[in-house]
Design a protein around this motif. Structure first.
Motif, mmCIF file in Angstrom:
data_model
loop_
_atom_site.group_PDB
_atom_site.id
_atom_site.type_symbol
_atom_site.label_atom_id
_atom_site.label_comp_id
_atom_site.label_asym_id
_atom_site.label_seq_id
_atom_site.Cartn_x
_atom_site.Cartn_y
_atom_site.Cartn_z
ATOM 1 N N GLN A 11 34.572 27.326 41.863
ATOM 2 C CA GLN A 11 35.901 27.922 41.996
ATOM 3 C C GLN A 11 36.214 27.975 43.477
ATOM 4 O OE1 GLN A 11 34.995 30.989 38.439
ATOM 5 N NE2 GLN A 11 36.973 31.288 39.409
ATOM 6 N N HIS A 12 37.415 27.554 43.826
ATOM 7 C CA HIS A 12 37.722 27.261 45.219
ATOM 8 C C HIS A 12 37.754 28.489 46.107
ATOM 9 C CE1 HIS A 12 40.024 23.510 43.574
ATOM 10 N NE2 HIS A 12 38.757 23.506 43.285
ATOM 11 N N ASN A 13 38.197 29.593 45.552
ATOM 12 C CA ASN A 13 38.420 30.773 46.367
ATOM 13 C C ASN A 13 37.552 31.931 45.903
ATOM 14 O OD1 ASN A 13 41.348 29.417 45.749
ATOM 15 N ND2 ASN A 13 40.996 29.812 47.927
ATOM 16 N N HIS A 14 36.977 32.640 46.857
ATOM 17 C CA HIS A 14 36.199 33.823 46.513
ATOM 18 C C HIS A 14 37.114 35.025 46.308
ATOM 19 C CE1 HIS A 14 32.968 36.681 46.393
ATOM 20 N NE2 HIS A 14 33.441 37.322 47.449
ATOM 21 N N HIS A 15 38.109 35.158 47.189
ATOM 22 C CA HIS A 15 39.016 36.308 47.123
ATOM 23 C C HIS A 15 40.414 35.844 47.517
ATOM 24 C CE1 HIS A 15 39.891 40.772 48.441
ATOM 25 N NE2 HIS A 15 40.507 40.430 47.337
ATOM 26 N N VAL A 16 41.361 36.133 46.666
ATOM 27 C CA VAL A 16 42.763 35.783 46.918
ATOM 28 C C VAL A 16 43.575 37.066 46.959
ATOM 29 C CG1 VAL A 16 44.803 34.611 45.993
ATOM 30 C CG2 VAL A 16 42.546 33.516 45.836
ATOM 31 N N GLY A 44 31.779 29.768 36.402
ATOM 32 C CA GLY A 44 31.919 29.679 37.831
ATOM 33 C C GLY A 44 31.602 31.024 38.468
ATOM 34 N N PRO A 45 31.548 31.076 39.786
ATOM 35 C CA PRO A 45 31.177 32.316 40.480
ATOM 36 C C PRO A 45 32.261 33.375 40.465
ATOM 37 C CG PRO A 45 31.709 30.606 42.060
ATOM 38 C CD PRO A 45 31.721 29.952 40.719
ATOM 39 N N GLY A 46 33.456 33.004 40.045
ATOM 40 C CA GLY A 46 34.537 33.983 39.966
ATOM 41 C C GLY A 46 35.416 33.993 41.199
ATOM 42 N N THR A 47 36.681 34.340 40.996
ATOM 43 C CA THR A 47 37.631 34.552 42.089
ATOM 44 C C THR A 47 38.242 35.930 41.910
ATOM 45 O OG1 THR A 47 38.209 32.212 42.304
ATOM 46 C CG2 THR A 47 39.792 33.812 43.153
ATOM 47 N N ARG A 48 38.113 36.722 42.933
ATOM 48 C CA ARG A 48 38.711 38.062 42.889
ATOM 49 C C ARG A 48 40.156 37.973 43.352
ATOM 50 N NH1 ARG A 48 38.057 43.006 46.207
ATOM 51 N NH2 ARG A 48 36.739 41.856 47.621
ATOM 52 N N LEU A 49 41.064 38.467 42.531
ATOM 53 C CA LEU A 49 42.489 38.472 42.863
ATOM 54 C C LEU A 49 42.913 39.907 43.131
ATOM 55 C CD1 LEU A 49 45.322 37.194 43.077
ATOM 56 C CD2 LEU A 49 45.554 37.589 40.609
ATOM 57 N N SER A 50 43.492 40.112 44.285
ATOM 58 C CA SER A 50 44.079 41.412 44.614
ATOM 59 C C SER A 50 45.576 41.213 44.785
ATOM 60 C CB SER A 50 43.495 41.978 45.903
ATOM 61 O OG SER A 50 42.102 42.177 45.787
ATOM 62 N N VAL A 51 46.363 41.946 44.018
ATOM 63 C CA VAL A 51 47.814 41.868 44.108
ATOM 64 C C VAL A 51 48.321 43.145 44.736
ATOM 65 C CG1 VAL A 51 49.984 41.572 42.868
ATOM 66 C CG2 VAL A 51 47.914 40.396 42.072
ATOM 67 N N LEU A 52 49.027 43.002 45.843
ATOM 68 C CA LEU A 52 49.543 44.155 46.571
ATOM 69 C C LEU A 52 50.920 44.534 46.047
ATOM 70 C CD1 LEU A 52 48.529 42.971 50.152
ATOM 71 C CD2 LEU A 52 47.213 44.342 48.517
ATOM 72 N N PRO A 53 51.122 45.830 45.785
ATOM 73 C CA PRO A 53 52.421 46.261 45.234
ATOM 74 C C PRO A 53 53.532 46.170 46.263
ATOM 75 C CG PRO A 53 51.017 48.144 45.656
ATOM 76 C CD PRO A 53 50.171 46.936 45.941
#
Lengths: 112, 112
Positions: free
Chosen positions: B6-11, B103-112
């Motif tokens: 997975q391309h991104n670790h944290h988005v 896959g290792p996972g991608t953490r998604l953080s969405v800012l309000p």
């Protein structure tokens, strides 16, 4: 239907102690899996089973044993717990036809 | 052995931004592809799956994914993310055998 149920949900062990994690599914699925989830490493397969009475090693089997005496249950055993086994453990099951994996709620295990 | 990257670790995104999470797998044969989501403190839940047919797959909560066989990819997309999409996203593959490889996972953080 309850789906996939794991017990216990939380456990703290001392190094060297043993324990068994129970996974039960009520969907008549053939396949069952045990994964461990560690930060930054995703899910790693410990052991799996393709049917009652059969088990096989996954990616990280050392220190664990499993048994599938009944189709609906898949037990994960730690014979002598080590701090490196501190993790969140997830059980999953899937059918041959659907192939979608259904997950349990997880067991958070801490070995001190 | 099969592997999933997975391309991104944290988005990190703002609400209403568009999302694309990359997933590539290594197996060249017939594969079944999945995206799972794990909300904080919860177990994995299926977002969508691809077995055959239309390579553009629509899932729950407005997510979709496109299977591109020539690129060994199965990228996840959403046109407009919400704060409630904050979670970890896992791509998974099952090949001709029985095992899911995550896959290792991608953490998604969405800012309000």
């Amino acid at each position: 239907n309850a789906g996939v149920t794991q017990t216990p949900k939380f456990r703290v062990l001392k190094t060297g102690q043993s324990m068994t994690l129970l996974c039960a599914q009520d969907m008549n699925h053939e396949y069952m899996y045990w994964y461990r989830q560690d930060p930054g490493m995703g899910l790693r397969l410990i052991h799996y089973s393709v049917g009652e009475g059969t088990t096989a090693k996954g990616e990280v089997p050392d220190g664990y044993n499993v048994s599938r005496l009944k189709k609906q249950n898949f037990l994960l055993g730690l014979e002598s717990a080590a701090p490196s086994q501190t993790s969140v453990y997830f059980c999953a099951s899937s059918s041959w036809e659907g192939r979608e994996a259904f997950f349990g709620q997880g067991t958070r295990l801490t070995v001190v | 052995a099969q592997s999933v990257s997975q391309h991104n670790h944290h988005v990190i995104l703002s609400e209403a931004a568009s999302l694309e999470l990359g997933c590539n797998y290594s197996y060249g044969g017939t594969v079944n592809l999945f995206w799972y989501v794990q909300y904080p403190g919860q177990h994995l839940q299926l977002l969508l799956k691809y077995f055959s047919g239309d390579p553009l797959v629509k899932g729950i909560k407005g997510f979709e994914a496109e299977f591109i066989k020539s690129k060994f990819s199965f990228n996840l997309r959403k046109p407009s993310v919400q704060w409630s999409d904050t979670a970890e996203y896992f791509c998974a593959v099952i090949e001709d055998g029985q095992n899911f490889v995550f896959g290792p996972g991608t953490r998604l953080s969405v800012l309000p």
